[in-house]
Scaffold this motif. Structure first.
Motif, PDB file in Angstrom:
ATOM      1  N   ARG A 229      68.378  28.727  36.877  1.00  0.00           N
ATOM      2  CA  ARG A 229      67.378  29.353  36.003  1.00  0.00           C
ATOM      3  C   ARG A 229      67.884  29.404  34.574  1.00  0.00           C
ATOM      4  O   ARG A 229      69.096  29.414  34.328  1.00  0.00           O
ATOM      5  CB  ARG A 229      67.005  30.749  36.496  1.00  0.00           C
ATOM      6  CG  ARG A 229      68.130  31.768  36.413  1.00  0.00           C
ATOM      7  CD  ARG A 229      67.713  33.077  37.082  1.00  0.00           C
ATOM      8  NE  ARG A 229      68.745  34.103  36.984  1.00  0.00           N
ATOM      9  CZ  ARG A 229      68.664  35.283  37.586  1.00  0.00           C
ATOM     10  NH1 ARG A 229      67.598  35.602  38.335  1.00  0.00           N
ATOM     11  NH2 ARG A 229      69.635  36.165  37.445  1.00  0.00           N
TER      12      ARG A 229
ATOM     13  N   THR B  27      59.682  25.913  36.815  1.00  0.00           N
ATOM     14  CA  THR B  27      58.528  26.782  36.999  1.00  0.00           C
ATOM     15  C   THR B  27      58.871  28.162  36.436  1.00  0.00           C
ATOM     16  O   THR B  27      59.976  28.663  36.649  1.00  0.00           O
ATOM     17  CB  THR B  27      58.121  26.862  38.484  1.00  0.00           C
ATOM     18  OG1 THR B  27      56.903  27.613  38.608  1.00  0.00           O
ATOM     19  CG2 THR B  27      59.197  27.507  39.353  1.00  0.00           C
ATOM     20  N   GLN B  28      57.929  28.729  35.712  1.00  0.00           N
ATOM     21  CA  GLN B  28      58.187  29.982  35.004  1.00  0.00           C
ATOM     22  C   GLN B  28      57.983  31.185  35.915  1.00  0.00           C
ATOM     23  O   GLN B  28      56.960  31.299  36.597  1.00  0.00           O
ATOM     24  CB  GLN B  28      57.247  30.114  33.797  1.00  0.00           C
ATOM     25  CG  GLN B  28      57.343  31.432  33.061  1.00  0.00           C
ATOM     26  CD  GLN B  28      58.623  31.565  32.254  1.00  0.00           C
ATOM     27  OE1 GLN B  28      59.019  30.638  31.552  1.00  0.00           O
ATOM     28  NE2 GLN B  28      59.274  32.723  32.350  1.00  0.00           N
TER      29      GLN B  28
ATOM     30  N   THR C 241      57.963  35.323  35.454  1.00  0.00           N
ATOM     31  CA  THR C 241      57.995  36.445  34.535  1.00  0.00           C
ATOM     32  C   THR C 241      57.875  37.733  35.333  1.00  0.00           C
ATOM     33  O   THR C 241      56.923  37.888  36.104  1.00  0.00           O
ATOM     34  CB  THR C 241      56.856  36.373  33.505  1.00  0.00           C
ATOM     35  OG1 THR C 241      56.951  35.135  32.783  1.00  0.00           O
ATOM     36  CG2 THR C 241      56.931  37.524  32.530  1.00  0.00           C
TER      37      THR C 241
ATOM     38  N   VAL D 297      62.855  30.366  33.463  1.00  0.00           N
ATOM     39  CA  VAL D 297      62.323  29.146  34.065  1.00  0.00           C
ATOM     40  C   VAL D 297      63.284  28.763  35.192  1.00  0.00           C
ATOM     41  O   VAL D 297      64.493  28.668  34.970  1.00  0.00           O
ATOM     42  CB  VAL D 297      62.217  28.005  33.036  1.00  0.00           C
ATOM     43  CG1 VAL D 297      61.727  26.730  33.722  1.00  0.00           C
ATOM     44  CG2 VAL D 297      61.271  28.405  31.901  1.00  0.00           C
TER      45      VAL D 297
ATOM     46  N   THR E 143      63.497  37.181  34.857  1.00  0.00           N
ATOM     47  CA  THR E 143      62.559  36.348  34.111  1.00  0.00           C
ATOM     48  C   THR E 143      63.271  35.119  33.554  1.00  0.00           C
ATOM     49  O   THR E 143      64.288  35.233  32.869  1.00  0.00           O
ATOM     50  CB  THR E 143      61.930  37.152  32.955  1.00  0.00           C
ATOM     51  OG1 THR E 143      61.152  38.217  33.501  1.00  0.00           O
ATOM     52  CG2 THR E 143      61.053  36.266  32.085  1.00  0.00           C
TER      53      THR E 143
END
Length: 121
Positions: free
Chosen positions: A38, A115-116, A118, A92, A90
């Motif tokens: 990430r 893929t994000q 949040t 990507v 949080t």
């Protein structure tokens, strides 16, 4: 060549859960391990978890006990079940597939597009 496509990101409240998926295609037999990394804004990409061909798993200390990495029996789809999410999760999230060096080919890392995720407080 290996192609990786992530899905499952989105917006979730702190304490919630989400599952990421990564569909792998191509020369999967050459892959020794798959994992998740990430990258948060302004930070370097960091390791989250990985799983080796014969099932061994590793996790970053920051996600141990909250995230679970797994794959389907065919080894074509990688999952990351994320529970007790925190705002600091949080980022990507990127799927990774690692090919070890062989006599004929060098080691290589394949990456998905990301893929994000949040997590709101």
């Amino acid at each position: 060549q290996v192609q990786l496509v992530e899905s499952g990101g989105g917006l979730v409240q702190a304490g919630g859960s989400l599952r990421l998926s990564c569909a792998a295609s191509g020369s999967i037999a050459s892959i020794n391990s798959m994992g998740w990394y990430r990258q948060a804004p302004g930070k370097e990409r960091e390791f989250v978890a990985n799983i080796f061909k014969y099932g061994t798993t590793n996790y970053a200390d920051s996600v141990k006990g909250r995230f679970t990495i797994s794959r389907d029996d065919a080894g074509n789809t990688l999952y990351l079940q994320m529970n007790s999410l925190k705002p600091e999760d949080t980022a990507v999230y990127y799927c990774n597939a690692h090919r070890v060096r062989t006599y004929f080919t060098p080691a290589y890392d394949y990456w998905g597009q990301g893929t994000q995720l949040t997590v709101s407080s």
